[in-house]
Motif scaffolding. Structure first.
Motif, PDB file in Angstrom:
ATOM      1  N   GLU A  82     -15.959  14.100  28.580  1.00  0.00           N
ATOM      2  CA  GLU A  82     -16.110  13.165  27.460  1.00  0.00           C
ATOM      3  C   GLU A  82     -17.525  12.612  27.333  1.00  0.00           C
ATOM      4  O   GLU A  82     -17.915  12.132  26.266  1.00  0.00           O
ATOM      5  CB  GLU A  82     -15.097  12.022  27.537  1.00  0.00           C
ATOM      6  CG  GLU A  82     -15.218  11.123  28.733  1.00  0.00           C
ATOM      7  CD  GLU A  82     -14.359  11.543  29.912  1.00  0.00           C
ATOM      8  OE1 GLU A  82     -14.345  10.792  30.894  1.00  0.00           O
ATOM      9  OE2 GLU A  82     -13.727  12.615  29.891  1.00  0.00           O
ATOM     10  N   LEU A  83     -18.348  12.716  28.388  1.00  0.00           N
ATOM     11  CA  LEU A  83     -19.724  12.228  28.312  1.00  0.00           C
ATOM     12  C   LEU A  83     -20.613  13.102  27.419  1.00  0.00           C
ATOM     13  O   LEU A  83     -21.664  12.662  26.976  1.00  0.00           O
ATOM     14  CB  LEU A  83     -20.335  12.121  29.712  1.00  0.00           C
ATOM     15  CG  LEU A  83     -19.718  11.071  30.621  1.00  0.00           C
ATOM     16  CD1 LEU A  83     -20.372  11.110  32.007  1.00  0.00           C
ATOM     17  CD2 LEU A  83     -19.837   9.681  30.023  1.00  0.00           C
ATOM     18  N   TRP A  84     -20.183  14.324  27.164  1.00  0.00           N
ATOM     19  CA  TRP A  84     -20.958  15.211  26.296  1.00  0.00           C
ATOM     20  C   TRP A  84     -20.868  14.774  24.836  1.00  0.00           C
ATOM     21  O   TRP A  84     -21.729  15.137  24.034  1.00  0.00           O
ATOM     22  CB  TRP A  84     -20.499  16.660  26.431  1.00  0.00           C
ATOM     23  CG  TRP A  84     -20.792  17.255  27.769  1.00  0.00           C
ATOM     24  CD1 TRP A  84     -19.893  17.626  28.717  1.00  0.00           C
ATOM     25  CD2 TRP A  84     -22.078  17.554  28.313  1.00  0.00           C
ATOM     26  NE1 TRP A  84     -20.544  18.134  29.819  1.00  0.00           N
ATOM     27  CE2 TRP A  84     -21.889  18.098  29.595  1.00  0.00           C
ATOM     28  CE3 TRP A  84     -23.383  17.401  27.838  1.00  0.00           C
ATOM     29  CZ2 TRP A  84     -22.940  18.494  30.417  1.00  0.00           C
ATOM     30  CZ3 TRP A  84     -24.434  17.795  28.649  1.00  0.00           C
ATOM     31  CH2 TRP A  84     -24.208  18.345  29.915  1.00  0.00           C
ATOM     32  N   GLY A  85     -19.848  14.019  24.487  1.00  0.00           N
ATOM     33  CA  GLY A  85     -19.690  13.536  23.112  1.00  0.00           C
ATOM     34  C   GLY A  85     -19.567  14.660  22.096  1.00  0.00           C
ATOM     35  O   GLY A  85     -19.975  14.498  20.943  1.00  0.00           O
ATOM     36  N   GLY A  86     -19.059  15.808  22.511  1.00  0.00           N
ATOM     37  CA  GLY A  86     -18.887  16.929  21.599  1.00  0.00           C
ATOM     38  C   GLY A  86     -20.165  17.683  21.277  1.00  0.00           C
ATOM     39  O   GLY A  86     -20.152  18.611  20.472  1.00  0.00           O
ATOM     40  N   GLN A 117     -23.744   8.508  32.353  1.00  0.00           N
ATOM     41  CA  GLN A 117     -24.194   8.581  30.955  1.00  0.00           C
ATOM     42  C   GLN A 117     -25.141   9.755  30.776  1.00  0.00           C
ATOM     43  O   GLN A 117     -25.961  10.040  31.648  1.00  0.00           O
ATOM     44  CB  GLN A 117     -24.912   7.267  30.595  1.00  0.00           C
ATOM     45  CG  GLN A 117     -25.333   7.159  29.162  1.00  0.00           C
ATOM     46  CD  GLN A 117     -25.987   5.811  28.865  1.00  0.00           C
ATOM     47  OE1 GLN A 117     -26.232   5.010  29.757  1.00  0.00           O
ATOM     48  NE2 GLN A 117     -26.269   5.558  27.616  1.00  0.00           N
ATOM     49  N   VAL A 118     -25.018  10.433  29.632  1.00  0.00           N
ATOM     50  CA  VAL A 118     -25.931  11.520  29.261  1.00  0.00           C
ATOM     51  C   VAL A 118     -26.595  11.137  27.944  1.00  0.00           C
ATOM     52  O   VAL A 118     -25.923  10.787  26.981  1.00  0.00           O
ATOM     53  CB  VAL A 118     -25.180  12.861  29.084  1.00  0.00           C
ATOM     54  CG1 VAL A 118     -26.151  13.969  28.671  1.00  0.00           C
ATOM     55  CG2 VAL A 118     -24.421  13.249  30.338  1.00  0.00           C
ATOM     56  N   LYS A 119     -27.934  11.184  27.923  1.00  0.00           N
ATOM     57  CA  LYS A 119     -28.690  10.882  26.698  1.00  0.00           C
ATOM     58  C   LYS A 119     -29.395  12.157  26.247  1.00  0.00           C
ATOM     59  O   LYS A 119     -29.964  12.869  27.064  1.00  0.00           O
ATOM     60  CB  LYS A 119     -29.723   9.790  26.955  1.00  0.00           C
ATOM     61  CG  LYS A 119     -29.125   8.447  27.290  1.00  0.00           C
ATOM     62  CD  LYS A 119     -30.229   7.434  27.497  1.00  0.00           C
ATOM     63  CE  LYS A 119     -29.679   6.071  27.849  1.00  0.00           C
ATOM     64  NZ  LYS A 119     -30.761   5.077  28.013  1.00  0.00           N
ATOM     65  N   PHE A 120     -29.340  12.393  24.956  1.00  0.00           N
ATOM     66  CA  PHE A 120     -29.962  13.596  24.378  1.00  0.00           C
ATOM     67  C   PHE A 120     -31.228  13.245  23.648  1.00  0.00           C
ATOM     68  O   PHE A 120     -31.415  12.200  23.138  1.00  0.00           O
ATOM     69  CB  PHE A 120     -28.992  14.284  23.423  1.00  0.00           C
ATOM     70  CG  PHE A 120     -27.673  14.610  24.074  1.00  0.00           C
ATOM     71  CD1 PHE A 120     -27.539  15.739  24.837  1.00  0.00           C
ATOM     72  CD2 PHE A 120     -26.581  13.765  23.944  1.00  0.00           C
ATOM     73  CE1 PHE A 120     -26.326  16.032  25.446  1.00  0.00           C
ATOM     74  CE2 PHE A 120     -25.374  14.049  24.551  1.00  0.00           C
ATOM     75  CZ  PHE A 120     -25.249  15.186  25.302  1.00  0.00           C
TER      76      PHE A 120
END
Length: 120
Positions: A82-86, A117-120
């Motif tokens: 779910e951390l990928w946010g699709g 958390q993953v930030k792009f």
């Protein structure tokens, strides 16, 4: 005049309490997590240390585990789906991951990052 002195005294106590709270170990860890580190440095940290890494997720290993790489090396990261946010990424997509060092000693020492958390 007496009421004004009491107000100033209360304000001074609250102000000094705020400074004390701001300098706790928990808050220091939060500040440390906001400062980017490297894979090489993360591999030397203690269990549960907060980290922020900038680099690339270069391949999926399986079971929500991935190889993360920066200019200093690579490390296994555990990223919940779910951390990928699709968002779909490639090995060339720069990301910032925020999480904690996770060290396991059985059967041999293994260091991973448990990602929050993953930030792009």
């Amino acid at each position: 005049m007496n009421m004004m002195m009491k107000a100033l005294l209360v304000a001074g106590v609250i102000g000094s309490t705020t400074v004390t709270v701001a300098n706790t170990a928990v808050n220091q860890a939060a500040v440390a997590a906001s400062t980017p580190t490297t894979v090489k440095h993360a591999l030397t940290l203690k269990d549960d240390s907060h980290v922020q890494l900038k680099g690339y997720v270069v391949k999926a290993i399986g079971d929500e585990k991935y190889e993360f790489r920066d200019q200093t090396g690579s490390i296994t990261v555990d990223i919940d789906d779910e951390l990928w946010g699709g968002k779909a990424i490639s090995a060339k997509t720069p990301v910032t991951i925020i999480g904690e060092v996770d060290i396991d000693y059985k059967p041999a020492k293994r260091v991973e990052i448990d990602v929050d958390q993953v930030k792009f």
